[in-house]
Design a protein around this motif. Structure first.
Motif, short mmCIF file in Angstrom:
data_model
loop_
_atom_site.label_atom_id
_atom_site.label_comp_id
_atom_site.label_asym_id
_atom_site.label_seq_id
_atom_site.Cartn_x
_atom_site.Cartn_y
_atom_site.Cartn_z
N GLY A 24 -12.16 -5.49 -6.34
CA GLY A 24 -12.12 -4.26 -4.89
C GLY A 24 -11.40 -4.87 -3.80
O GLY A 24 -10.42 -3.86 -3.32
N LYS A 25 -11.46 -6.14 -3.79
CA LYS A 25 -10.82 -6.53 -2.50
C LYS A 25 -9.21 -6.51 -2.86
O LYS A 25 -8.33 -6.40 -1.92
N GLU A 26 -9.01 -6.99 -3.95
CA GLU A 26 -7.56 -6.77 -4.56
C GLU A 26 -7.00 -5.50 -4.41
O GLU A 26 -5.76 -5.20 -3.98
N PHE A 27 -7.84 -4.63 -4.66
CA PHE A 27 -7.56 -3.12 -4.49
C PHE A 27 -7.06 -2.80 -3.22
O PHE A 27 -6.02 -2.13 -3.04
N ILE A 28 -7.90 -3.03 -1.98
CA ILE A 28 -7.86 -2.74 -0.87
C ILE A 28 -6.54 -3.59 -0.19
O ILE A 28 -5.66 -3.11 0.30
N GLU A 29 -6.13 -4.75 -0.70
CA GLU A 29 -5.36 -5.58 -0.35
C GLU A 29 -3.85 -4.88 -0.80
O GLU A 29 -2.80 -4.69 -0.06
N VAL A 30 -3.83 -4.32 -2.08
CA VAL A 30 -2.75 -3.59 -2.49
C VAL A 30 -2.39 -2.45 -1.83
O VAL A 30 -1.29 -2.13 -1.44
N ALA A 31 -3.30 -1.68 -1.47
CA ALA A 31 -3.39 -0.49 -0.58
C ALA A 31 -2.61 -0.62 0.81
O ALA A 31 -1.64 -0.19 1.24
N ILE A 32 -3.06 -1.80 1.42
CA ILE A 32 -2.63 -2.09 2.60
C ILE A 32 -0.85 -2.76 2.43
O ILE A 32 -0.30 -2.42 3.62
N GLU A 36 -0.45 11.76 6.35
CA GLU A 36 -0.05 10.36 6.53
C GLU A 36 -0.79 9.23 5.55
O GLU A 36 -0.16 8.50 4.84
N ILE A 37 -1.98 9.67 5.37
CA ILE A 37 -2.81 8.86 4.25
C ILE A 37 -2.42 9.13 3.11
O ILE A 37 -2.25 8.16 2.29
N ASP A 38 -2.11 10.40 2.72
CA ASP A 38 -1.68 10.63 1.51
C ASP A 38 -0.29 9.96 1.30
O ASP A 38 -0.06 9.45 0.21
N ASN A 39 0.77 10.04 2.28
CA ASN A 39 1.95 9.58 2.17
C ASN A 39 1.89 7.96 2.02
O ASN A 39 2.62 7.38 1.16
N TRP A 40 0.90 7.46 2.48
CA TRP A 40 0.51 5.89 2.34
C TRP A 40 0.18 5.71 0.89
O TRP A 40 0.67 4.57 0.42
N LEU A 41 -0.98 6.25 0.59
CA LEU A 41 -1.45 5.98 -0.83
C LEU A 41 -0.93 6.48 -2.30
O LEU A 41 -0.95 6.13 -3.12
N ASN A 42 -0.10 7.75 -1.96
CA ASN A 42 0.38 8.19 -3.01
C ASN A 42 1.41 7.44 -3.91
O ASN A 42 1.52 7.41 -5.08
N PRO A 43 2.40 6.56 -3.31
CA PRO A 43 3.14 5.82 -4.01
C PRO A 43 2.32 4.64 -4.87
O PRO A 43 2.67 4.34 -5.97
N MET A 66 2.38 7.57 13.41
CA MET A 66 1.07 7.91 12.78
C MET A 66 0.87 6.79 11.52
O MET A 66 0.00 6.14 11.42
N ASN A 67 2.19 6.26 10.94
CA ASN A 67 2.10 5.27 9.83
C ASN A 67 1.73 4.02 10.45
O ASN A 67 0.75 3.45 9.95
N ILE A 68 2.03 3.66 11.74
CA ILE A 68 1.65 2.47 12.42
C ILE A 68 0.04 2.61 12.75
O ILE A 68 -0.65 1.53 12.55
N GLU A 69 -0.42 3.56 12.89
CA GLU A 69 -1.78 3.99 13.14
C GLU A 69 -2.67 3.84 12.06
O GLU A 69 -3.63 2.85 11.98
N VAL A 70 -2.08 4.09 10.83
CA VAL A 70 -2.84 3.92 9.58
C VAL A 70 -3.01 2.39 9.10
O VAL A 70 -3.76 1.89 8.52
N ALA A 71 -1.66 1.85 9.41
CA ALA A 71 -1.26 0.53 9.12
C ALA A 71 -2.42 -0.51 9.71
O ALA A 71 -3.22 -1.47 9.08
N ASN A 72 -2.46 -0.25 11.09
CA ASN A 72 -3.36 -1.19 12.11
C ASN A 72 -4.65 -0.93 11.55
O ASN A 72 -5.61 -1.67 11.47
N PHE A 73 -5.27 0.48 11.36
CA PHE A 73 -6.58 0.56 10.80
C PHE A 73 -6.98 -0.01 9.57
O PHE A 73 -7.84 -0.60 9.40
N LEU A 74 -5.85 0.08 8.78
CA LEU A 74 -6.49 -0.48 7.48
C LEU A 74 -6.45 -1.94 7.57
O LEU A 74 -7.46 -2.61 6.78
N LYS A 75 -5.56 -2.64 8.27
CA LYS A 75 -5.71 -4.13 8.48
C LYS A 75 -7.32 -4.52 9.39
O LYS A 75 -7.86 -5.66 8.85
#
Length: 278
Positions: free
Chosen positions: A45-53, A116-123, A1-10
């Motif tokens: 905003g672009k930098e914000f999204i890039e940091v999240a990814i 998984e989304i929480d695990n991705w963004l909580n850090p 699922m982590n890979i799925e979230v990562a691919n989606f964000l990119k």
């Protein structure tokens, strides 16, 4: 699922940025939004999204460096922490909605996806809170130092003569700062006469007069003379009505007259140049 979230964000980061900006402009804090232009908001905003990814993609040290850099920028702009937290929650909701639009998930899969989304963004949330606190503390400290330096400066205007212009109200904390700057400045500039200019002080009450008298006494103890200048008629009337005695302090109505008298105290005077028609 982590890979799925990562691919989606990119893959959908451009769409996410546009949707995120639209939601934040519609429901975000107006004051925070007014602090930057549309282009500036898009860049942040672009930098914000890039940091999240970059979370779980970059190394931990590189990721923290990105968050630190981003947070430092928004602190300088003046964005508050609640606005950033709203931005993160908005991003979570957009990711979840878009992923569910692209693919059907069972109830169990949806719960796992949310986790998984929480695990991705909580850090990122934790890192932003930590970085924001550190950067905000630095900004506050720098602002405090700057304010202290500007709020009661002692300015040498002639050899042995210095002026301290005061502007605004004087409370106990500021009176303490005035006293410290006054005494250290007298020693630093080797002043024999110090003029405290209260032209910009709107109100002189018993407390303010008391602090000024204390300052004058302290200046005398270090071997200098203190003058109080800029006494407007209404201030003079207030001092008389309050029964405040300034017998130990030389006073003048203007800074110019005060400087002329200070020159006399140091055995000097202003004289016209030869040939001056005035």
């Amino acid at each position: 699922m982590n890979i799925e979230v990562a691919n989606f964000l990119k893959e959908y980061k451009v769409d996410l940025l546009e949707n995120w900006m639209a939601v934040m402009k519609k429901s975000g804090d107006e004051l925070s939004l007014s602090l930057v232009s549309d282009d500036g908001f898009k860049h942040i905003g672009k930098e914000f999204i890039e940091v999240a990814i970059s979370n779980k993609v970059d190394s931990e040290s590189k990721y923290k460096q990105k968050v630190e850099h981003f947070t430092e920028r928004v602190v300088r702009i003046g964005w508050e922490l609640p606005f950033l937290m709203d931005g993160l929650n908005t991003l979570k909701a957009l990711i979840l909605r878009r992923m569910r639009e692209d693919k059907e998930y069972t109830s169990e899969q949806t719960v796992e996806l949310i986790s998984e989304i929480d695990n991705w963004l909580n850090p990122m949330t934790s890192q932003i809170v930590e970085s924001y606190s550190n950067n905000w503390g630095k900004v506050v400290s720098l602002q405090k130092v700057a304010l202290q330096e500007l709020s009661a400066p002692l300015i040498p205007v002639f050899e042995k003569i210095s002026v301290m212009p005061l502007v605004g109200t004087i409370d106990t904390e500021r009176a303490r700062l005035i006293m410290e700057n006054l005494l250290s400045g007298v020693v630093k500039h080797r002043s024999e006469v110090v003029l405290i200019d209260i032209t910009g002080v709107p109100v002189v009450d018993t407390m303010v007069a008391h602090h000024i008298i204390q300052a004058a006494d302290a200046v005398r103890l270090v071997g200098a003379r203190c003058m109080l200048v800029g006494i407007r008629p209404e201030i003079a009337q207030t001092i008389v009505n309050l029964g405040i005695s300034l017998n130990q302090v030389t006073t003048t109505s203007t800074l110019q007259k005060g400087i002329e008298k200070a020159l006399e105290f140091t055995n000097r005077k202003i004289v016209p140049l030869k040939g001056d028609s005035d």
